[in-house]
Design a protein around this motif. Structure first.
Motif, PDB file in Angstrom:
ATOM      1  N   MET A   1       0.832  -1.191   0.000  1.00 44.34           N
ATOM      2  CA  MET A   1       0.000   0.000   0.000  1.00 44.34           C
ATOM      3  C   MET A   1       0.875   1.254   0.000  1.00 44.34           C
ATOM      4  O   MET A   1       0.505   2.244  -0.592  1.00 44.34           O
ATOM      5  N   GLY A   2       2.006   1.179   0.658  1.00 40.05           N
ATOM      6  CA  GLY A   2       2.893   2.335   0.698  1.00 40.05           C
ATOM      7  C   GLY A   2       3.376   2.732  -0.677  1.00 40.05           C
ATOM      8  O   GLY A   2       3.403   3.921  -1.021  1.00 40.05           O
ATOM      9  N   SER A   3       3.736   1.750  -1.472  1.00 34.12           N
ATOM     10  CA  SER A   3       4.209   2.043  -2.828  1.00 34.12           C
ATOM     11  C   SER A   3       3.088   2.586  -3.699  1.00 34.12           C
ATOM     12  O   SER A   3       3.312   3.470  -4.530  1.00 34.12           O
ATOM     13  N   LEU A   4       1.885   2.082  -3.497  1.00 38.74           N
ATOM     14  CA  LEU A   4       0.740   2.595  -4.253  1.00 38.74           C
ATOM     15  C   LEU A   4       0.477   4.054  -3.901  1.00 38.74           C
ATOM     16  O   LEU A   4       0.272   4.892  -4.788  1.00 38.74           O
ATOM     17  N   PRO A  30      -7.262   5.952 -13.142  1.00 41.03           N
ATOM     18  CA  PRO A  30      -8.215   4.850 -12.943  1.00 41.03           C
ATOM     19  C   PRO A  30      -7.542   3.515 -12.625  1.00 41.03           C
ATOM     20  O   PRO A  30      -8.089   2.699 -11.876  1.00 41.03           O
ATOM     21  N   LEU A  31      -6.362   3.294 -13.162  1.00 34.53           N
ATOM     22  CA  LEU A  31      -5.644   2.060 -12.856  1.00 34.53           C
ATOM     23  C   LEU A  31      -5.279   1.991 -11.380  1.00 34.53           C
ATOM     24  O   LEU A  31      -5.405   0.951 -10.732  1.00 34.53           O
ATOM     25  N   LEU A  32      -4.829   3.115 -10.843  1.00 33.55           N
ATOM     26  CA  LEU A  32      -4.494   3.158  -9.418  1.00 33.55           C
ATOM     27  C   LEU A  32      -5.737   2.971  -8.564  1.00 33.55           C
ATOM     28  O   LEU A  32      -5.699   2.271  -7.549  1.00 33.55           O
ATOM     29  N   ASN A  33      -6.843   3.585  -8.982  1.00 31.71           N
ATOM     30  CA  ASN A  33      -8.093   3.441  -8.232  1.00 31.71           C
ATOM     31  C   ASN A  33      -8.612   2.005  -8.281  1.00 31.71           C
ATOM     32  O   ASN A  33      -9.218   1.534  -7.323  1.00 31.71           O
ATOM     33  N   GLU A  34      -8.386   1.319  -9.373  1.00 26.85           N
ATOM     34  CA  GLU A  34      -8.807  -0.073  -9.499  1.00 26.85           C
ATOM     35  C   GLU A  34      -7.903  -0.990  -8.678  1.00 26.85           C
ATOM     36  O   GLU A  34      -8.353  -1.956  -8.069  1.00 26.85           O
ATOM     37  N   PRO A  37      -8.336  -1.218  -4.118  1.00 26.11           N
ATOM     38  CA  PRO A  37      -9.157  -2.176  -3.370  1.00 26.11           C
ATOM     39  C   PRO A  37      -8.706  -3.629  -3.577  1.00 26.11           C
ATOM     40  O   PRO A  37      -8.829  -4.455  -2.677  1.00 26.11           O
ATOM     41  N   LYS A  38      -8.175  -3.929  -4.749  1.00 29.30           N
ATOM     42  CA  LYS A  38      -7.687  -5.292  -4.996  1.00 29.30           C
ATOM     43  C   LYS A  38      -6.485  -5.600  -4.118  1.00 29.30           C
ATOM     44  O   LYS A  38      -6.383  -6.694  -3.546  1.00 29.30           O
ATOM     45  N   LEU A  39      -5.588  -4.654  -4.013  1.00 25.29           N
ATOM     46  CA  LEU A  39      -4.417  -4.833  -3.166  1.00 25.29           C
ATOM     47  C   LEU A  39      -4.826  -4.951  -1.705  1.00 25.29           C
ATOM     48  O   LEU A  39      -4.313  -5.790  -0.967  1.00 25.29           O
TER      49      LEU A  39
END
Length: 52
Positions: A1-4, A30-34, A37-39
């Motif tokens: 999550m930190g890297s995101l 949008p890729l980051l937003n998608e 939650p998956k991560l």
């Protein structure tokens, strides 16, 4: 999550500094937003497996 979160941070800075076009930012956001939650779900499943 930190890297995101760090990626989100740099994306904002790159946009503010005009290092990326708005089109590039609009494709990446949008890729980051998608992914977020998956991560998060993946990390939660690892925690559950570790418990037991």
């Amino acid at each position: 999550m930190g890297s995101l979160n760090e990626t989100r941070h740099w994306l904002r800075l790159d946009g503010a500094r005009n290092l990326l076009t708005q089109e590039q930012i609009d494709r990446l956001h949008p890729l980051l937003n998608e992914l977020s939650p998956k991560l998060n779900a993946y990390l939660n499943s690892l925690k559950q497996k570790a418990k037991g």
